[in-house]
Design a protein around this motif. Structure first.
Motif, PDB file in Angstrom:
ATOM      1  N   ASN A 289      27.604  -3.489  -0.607  1.00 28.11           N
ATOM      2  CA  ASN A 289      28.047  -4.798  -0.124  1.00 28.11           C
ATOM      3  C   ASN A 289      28.322  -5.767  -1.268  1.00 28.11           C
ATOM      4  O   ASN A 289      29.117  -6.701  -1.124  1.00 28.11           O
ATOM      5  N   PHE A 290      27.657  -5.561  -2.396  1.00 31.44           N
ATOM      6  CA  PHE A 290      27.737  -6.523  -3.496  1.00 31.44           C
ATOM      7  C   PHE A 290      28.880  -6.237  -4.461  1.00 31.44           C
ATOM      8  O   PHE A 290      29.405  -7.149  -5.096  1.00 31.44           O
ATOM      9  N   GLU A 291      29.284  -4.977  -4.556  1.00 34.40           N
ATOM     10  CA  GLU A 291      30.285  -4.600  -5.552  1.00 34.40           C
ATOM     11  C   GLU A 291      31.620  -5.312  -5.341  1.00 34.40           C
ATOM     12  O   GLU A 291      32.300  -5.684  -6.301  1.00 34.40           O
ATOM     13  N   GLU A 292      31.992  -5.515  -4.091  1.00 31.92           N
ATOM     14  CA  GLU A 292      33.255  -6.214  -3.819  1.00 31.92           C
ATOM     15  C   GLU A 292      33.197  -7.637  -4.351  1.00 31.92           C
ATOM     16  O   GLU A 292      34.175  -8.137  -4.926  1.00 31.92           O
ATOM     17  N   TYR A 293      32.051  -8.291  -4.173  1.00 32.63           N
ATOM     18  CA  TYR A 293      31.907  -9.652  -4.689  1.00 32.63           C
ATOM     19  C   TYR A 293      31.969  -9.652  -6.215  1.00 32.63           C
ATOM     20  O   TYR A 293      32.643 -10.487  -6.816  1.00 32.63           O
ATOM     21  N   GLU A 294      31.281  -8.716  -6.841  1.00 32.80           N
ATOM     22  CA  GLU A 294      31.305  -8.639  -8.305  1.00 32.80           C
ATOM     23  C   GLU A 294      32.727  -8.481  -8.827  1.00 32.80           C
ATOM     24  O   GLU A 294      33.085  -9.046  -9.867  1.00 32.80           O
ATOM     25  N   GLY A 295      33.527  -7.729  -8.101  1.00 33.41           N
ATOM     26  CA  GLY A 295      34.891  -7.485  -8.536  1.00 33.41           C
ATOM     27  C   GLY A 295      35.767  -8.715  -8.515  1.00 33.41           C
ATOM     28  O   GLY A 295      36.865  -8.699  -9.073  1.00 33.41           O
ATOM     29  N   SER A 296      35.293  -9.776  -7.884  1.00 35.68           N
ATOM     30  CA  SER A 296      36.100 -10.999  -7.792  1.00 35.68           C
ATOM     31  C   SER A 296      35.778 -12.004  -8.898  1.00 35.68           C
ATOM     32  O   SER A 296      36.399 -13.057  -8.965  1.00 35.68           O
ATOM     33  N   ILE A 297      34.810 -11.684  -9.771  1.00 38.40           N
ATOM     34  CA  ILE A 297      34.363 -12.632 -10.785  1.00 38.40           C
ATOM     35  C   ILE A 297      34.636 -12.079 -12.180  1.00 38.40           C
ATOM     36  O   ILE A 297      34.296 -10.939 -12.483  1.00 38.40           O
ATOM     37  N   TYR A 298      35.231 -12.911 -13.024  1.00 37.79           N
ATOM     38  CA  TYR A 298      35.392 -12.517 -14.417  1.00 37.79           C
ATOM     39  C   TYR A 298      34.078 -12.734 -15.163  1.00 37.79           C
ATOM     40  O   TYR A 298      33.376 -13.721 -14.942  1.00 37.79           O
ATOM     41  N   LEU A 299      33.800 -11.813 -16.052  1.00 40.47           N
ATOM     42  CA  LEU A 299      32.611 -11.916 -16.884  1.00 40.47           C
ATOM     43  C   LEU A 299      33.031 -12.257 -18.312  1.00 40.47           C
ATOM     44  O   LEU A 299      33.862 -11.575 -18.894  1.00 40.47           O
ATOM     45  N   HIS A 300      32.454 -13.312 -18.864  1.00 39.31           N
ATOM     46  CA  HIS A 300      32.700 -13.704 -20.246  1.00 39.31           C
ATOM     47  C   HIS A 300      31.465 -13.291 -21.047  1.00 39.31           C
ATOM     48  O   HIS A 300      30.387 -13.838 -20.831  1.00 39.31           O
ATOM     49  N   PHE A 301      31.631 -12.328 -21.933  1.00 38.69           N
ATOM     50  CA  PHE A 301      30.473 -11.810 -22.668  1.00 38.69           C
ATOM     51  C   PHE A 301      30.627 -12.054 -24.160  1.00 38.69           C
ATOM     52  O   PHE A 301      31.671 -11.737 -24.753  1.00 38.69           O
ATOM     53  N   ASN A 302      29.582 -12.609 -24.770  1.00 42.06           N
ATOM     54  CA  ASN A 302      29.604 -12.961 -26.186  1.00 42.06           C
ATOM     55  C   ASN A 302      29.053 -11.797 -27.011  1.00 42.06           C
ATOM     56  O   ASN A 302      27.875 -11.754 -27.364  1.00 42.06           O
ATOM     57  N   ASP A 303      29.922 -10.851 -27.319  1.00 43.63           N
ATOM     58  CA  ASP A 303      29.488  -9.661 -28.056  1.00 43.63           C
ATOM     59  C   ASP A 303      28.975 -10.002 -29.454  1.00 43.63           C
ATOM     60  O   ASP A 303      28.059  -9.343 -29.964  1.00 43.63           O
ATOM     61  N   LYS A 304      29.555 -10.993 -30.073  1.00 47.27           N
ATOM     62  CA  LYS A 304      29.144 -11.357 -31.428  1.00 47.27           C
ATOM     63  C   LYS A 304      27.694 -11.804 -31.446  1.00 47.27           C
ATOM     64  O   LYS A 304      26.896 -11.356 -32.291  1.00 47.27           O
ATOM     65  N   LEU A 305      27.308 -12.667 -30.516  1.00 49.83           N
ATOM     66  CA  LEU A 305      25.918 -13.120 -30.445  1.00 49.83           C
ATOM     67  C   LEU A 305      25.008 -11.995 -29.967  1.00 49.83           C
ATOM     68  O   LEU A 305      23.888 -11.838 -30.456  1.00 49.83           O
ATOM     69  N   TRP A 306      25.500 -11.200 -29.034  1.00 52.20           N
ATOM     70  CA  TRP A 306      24.714 -10.070 -28.529  1.00 52.20           C
ATOM     71  C   TRP A 306      24.327  -9.125 -29.667  1.00 52.20           C
ATOM     72  O   TRP A 306      23.177  -8.704 -29.772  1.00 52.20           O
ATOM     73  N   ASP A 307      25.271  -8.820 -30.518  1.00 45.03           N
ATOM     74  CA  ASP A 307      25.003  -7.898 -31.622  1.00 45.03           C
ATOM     75  C   ASP A 307      24.008  -8.481 -32.624  1.00 45.03           C
ATOM     76  O   ASP A 307      23.311  -7.738 -33.321  1.00 45.03           O
ATOM     77  N   LYS A 308      23.939  -9.807 -32.686  1.00 47.06           N
ATOM     78  CA  LYS A 308      23.002 -10.452 -33.611  1.00 47.06           C
ATOM     79  C   LYS A 308      21.604 -10.623 -33.025  1.00 47.06           C
ATOM     80  O   LYS A 308      20.661 -10.917 -33.757  1.00 47.06           O
ATOM     81  N   THR A 309      21.489 -10.476 -31.716  1.00 44.47           N
ATOM     82  CA  THR A 309      20.197 -10.708 -31.062  1.00 44.47           C
ATOM     83  C   THR A 309      19.241  -9.576 -31.396  1.00 44.47           C
ATOM     84  O   THR A 309      19.491  -8.412 -31.091  1.00 44.47           O
ATOM     85  N   ASP A 310      18.132  -9.926 -32.025  1.00 39.80           N
ATOM     86  CA  ASP A 310      17.176  -8.951 -32.539  1.00 39.80           C
ATOM     87  C   ASP A 310      16.369  -8.327 -31.405  1.00 39.80           C
ATOM     88  O   ASP A 310      15.862  -9.031 -30.530  1.00 39.80           O
ATOM     89  N   PHE A 311      16.239  -7.020 -31.455  1.00 38.39           N
ATOM     90  CA  PHE A 311      15.470  -6.286 -30.455  1.00 38.39           C
ATOM     91  C   PHE A 311      13.972  -6.545 -30.583  1.00 38.39           C
ATOM     92  O   PHE A 311      13.204  -6.291 -29.667  1.00 38.39           O
ATOM     93  N   ASN A 312      13.537  -7.061 -31.733  1.00 36.16           N
ATOM     94  CA  ASN A 312      12.100  -7.229 -32.006  1.00 36.16           C
ATOM     95  C   ASN A 312      11.706  -8.682 -32.225  1.00 36.16           C
ATOM     96  O   ASN A 312      10.753  -8.967 -32.944  1.00 36.16           O
ATOM     97  N   THR A 313      12.417  -9.600 -31.608  1.00 34.00           N
ATOM     98  CA  THR A 313      12.171 -11.021 -31.856  1.00 34.00           C
ATOM     99  C   THR A 313      10.892 -11.517 -31.210  1.00 34.00           C
ATOM    100  O   THR A 313      10.164 -12.332 -31.788  1.00 34.00           O
ATOM    101  N   VAL A 314      10.589 -11.051 -29.999  1.00 33.55           N
ATOM    102  CA  VAL A 314       9.470 -11.597 -29.225  1.00 33.55           C
ATOM    103  C   VAL A 314       8.285 -10.636 -29.236  1.00 33.55           C
ATOM    104  O   VAL A 314       8.438  -9.439 -28.962  1.00 33.55           O
ATOM    105  N   ASN A 315       7.111 -11.169 -29.551  1.00 32.46           N
ATOM    106  CA  ASN A 315       5.860 -10.429 -29.398  1.00 32.46           C
ATOM    107  C   ASN A 315       5.090 -11.056 -28.243  1.00 32.46           C
ATOM    108  O   ASN A 315       4.778 -12.242 -28.268  1.00 32.46           O
ATOM    109  N   GLU A 316       4.815 -10.253 -27.218  1.00 28.23           N
ATOM    110  CA  GLU A 316       4.163 -10.757 -26.023  1.00 28.23           C
ATOM    111  C   GLU A 316       2.954  -9.898 -25.682  1.00 28.23           C
ATOM    112  O   GLU A 316       2.958  -8.693 -25.875  1.00 28.23           O
ATOM    113  N   ASN A 317       1.902 -10.536 -25.158  1.00 27.64           N
ATOM    114  CA  ASN A 317       0.720  -9.794 -24.714  1.00 27.64           C
ATOM    115  C   ASN A 317       0.909  -9.233 -23.313  1.00 27.64           C
ATOM    116  O   ASN A 317       0.345  -8.200 -22.963  1.00 27.64           O
TER     117      ASN A 317
END
Length: 329
Positions: A289-317
């Motif tokens: 039911n949701f896929e049709e709705y998703e298909g109607s929306i453009y996604l703007h993705f910031n690959d440059k910032l994504w690639d810079k986002t560190d996988f080990n930035t947050v330490n959580e208990n």
């Protein structure tokens, strides 16, 4: 065995689950990605009017890092899955999760979905509890505030509310027999001569345990089984056994088996499996039911910032997911 691969995939998928709405593995939307330079400093993506920030990705990175290391050990990041590194695989899971939640919040806005009084009250409690679990250095590095964490919990809670609203009236009957979880022992051989020799030894009174260990070369010989985890011939033979019974020789895709039923119904696990099957069916129907709705929306993705986002930035208990489940499941 087929079940090993399926079980590994199931475990990995389960680690990515948050309120069951994040198992989604389809395309991001029907029109693909649309890239733009119109991002704020910390914006990872835009979906309609929804915005997602880099600190949200960092928090989810911390969650999957903790979960995978807990299950597979800290050396998991040196391994590969499906031809890619575990970190690449985990980053893709987080990316998919962030996109799905953004889409769901956009639809929730259009449908007028809001949190109830109790859920709204729990937002600040959950945010305060989670923020206390993040070490000071991580919080300072990302500039985390109570307000930001509240906004993140709100997004996920609204996505969960939308999912529950859209699946509340689905018919999801599952028979007890279909959900039945059994425990079996098995002897596995790659030739008729070897399996026949095993059968002769069993008929002569040798213990199934000892023959299985011998023929299986010390490998696995006992497992829990759910429907769909093994090939049809193996599954039918196993599920037709009562506790204590042993099958005849079963031929299946070039291998030969003898199966012994240890328990024909693990009742507690059967009930849990029934719930898992129901939730999987609800998710499947929701996605349709949701896929049709998703298909109607453009996604703007910031690959440059994504690639810079560190996988080990947050330490959580305590993981964000664990706090979320405490207050919103």
């Amino acid at each position: 065995m087929k079940r090993r691969r399926k079980r590994l995939v199931r475990i990995i998928a389960a680690l990515a689950v948050l309120a069951l709405i994040f198992i989604y593995k389809g395309m991001f939307n029907g029109k693909g990605l649309y890239f733009t330079t119109g991002f704020g400093r910390h914006e990872i993506l835009q979906a309609g009017s929804q915005k997602v920030y880099d600190y949200e990705a960092s928090i989810l990175f911390a969650d999957v890092r903790k979960q995978y290391e807990s299950l597979f050990g800290s050396d998991v990041w040196s391994r590969e899955i499906d031809g890619q590194s575990f970190e690449t695989y985990a980053r893709q899971q987080v990316r998919t999760k962030l996109i799905r939640v953004a889409y769901m919040n956009e639809l929730a806005d259009k449908r007028g979905v809001v949190l109830n009084r109790e859920e709204s009250a729990n937002i600040s409690k959950a945010a305060k509890e989670y923020l206390a679990c993040v070490d000071d250095a991580s919080a300072k590095r990302l500039g985390l505030t109570q307000e930001q964490i509240e906004q993140m919990f709100t997004k996920f809670a609204i996505a969960s509310r939308l999912y529950n609203d859209m699946t509340a009236n689905l018919q999801t009957e599952v028979s007890a027999d279909y959900a039945r979880v059994i425990t079996i022992q098995y002897i596995s051989a790659d030739s008729e001569n070897l399996i026949n020799s095993a059968k002769t030894r069993l008929d002569g009174g040798e213990s199934f345990f000892y023959v299985a260990r011998d023929i299986n070369n010390g490998g696995d010989y006992e497992c829990e089984l759910r429907r769909g985890e093994m090939e049809k011939e193996f599954e039918e033979a196993a599920y037709n056994l009562a506790t204590g019974e042993t099958s005849q020789i079963v031929s299946c895709k070039g291998r030969y088996y003898i199966i012994r039923c240890v328990s024909d119904n693990e009742k507690t696990k059967t009930e849990a499996n029934k719930n898992d099957i129901i939730e999987a069916r609800k998710l499947e129907e929701f996605n349709k039911n949701f896929e049709e709705y998703e298909g109607s929306i453009y996604l703007h993705f910031n690959d440059k910032l994504w690639d810079k986002t560190d996988f080990n930035t947050v330490n959580e208990n305590t993981a964000f997911e664990d706090v979320f489940n405490k207050y919103f499941k």
